[in-house]
Design an enzyme around this catalytic site. Sequence first.
Site, PDB file in Angstrom:
ATOM      1  CB  CYS A 145      85.832  15.953  66.364  1.00 44.09           C
ATOM      2  SG  CYS A 145      84.920  15.653  67.887  1.00 44.09           S
ATOM      3  CB  CYS A 168      99.509  13.203  60.129  1.00 48.03           C
ATOM      4  SG  CYS A 168     100.420  14.748  59.951  1.00 48.03           S
TER       5      CYS A 168
HETATM    6 ZN   LIG Z   1      85.049  17.817  68.704  1.00 50.82          ZN
END
Ligand SMILES: [Zn+2]
Length: 181
Positions: A145, A168
């Site tokens: 992220c 994935c």
């Molecule tokens: Zn995050």
Amino acid sequence: MTDTGTERQGIGRRGFMTGTAAAAVGLGAGAAKAADPGAGFTYEVTRSEAEWRAMLTKDEFHILRMGGTEAPQSSPLWKENRPGTYCCKGCDLTIYRSLHKLKLDKGWAFFRHSYPDTVLTDLDLMGGRMGDPFAEIRAAMEVHCRRCGSHLGHIVSLPEVPDRPIHCINGAALRFEEASA
Ligand SMILES: [Zn+2]
């Protein structure tokens, strides 16, 4: 929340793609270590290890913060097909949408791509392969992220989707939000 920006440097890629999980996507097995995000780099969302452990389950912590990989089919999101979006479980950033999800029977959540500017990549050296001069060439591409640095999964190439590499992703790293009718 802390703003030290150092927490992710402690994320090892331990537990990456063990056993059948690795074989399923043709990546081999092993563990790898996190790369230094670079001097001065700070994720927008940072937390202490205690804060992460308090907000995540043990398995989620292992995946998001230690770079682990869930067992196939352990998260129901691998077969989630309703319209909606998928957020990072570490910071709620919306990263994937159902429109880009692929129906594959391997037991993880596969997406053609993420929303723009939501993920960063790293090299997963697959255990480092001590002494292997080609370790970096063989390295898998890890996805995390952009906002909180949590590990999400990998970018892989599969014969089922010959036209492009795909994401994935561990279902346990995501929270699904069904689109309102
Ligand atoms: Zn995050």
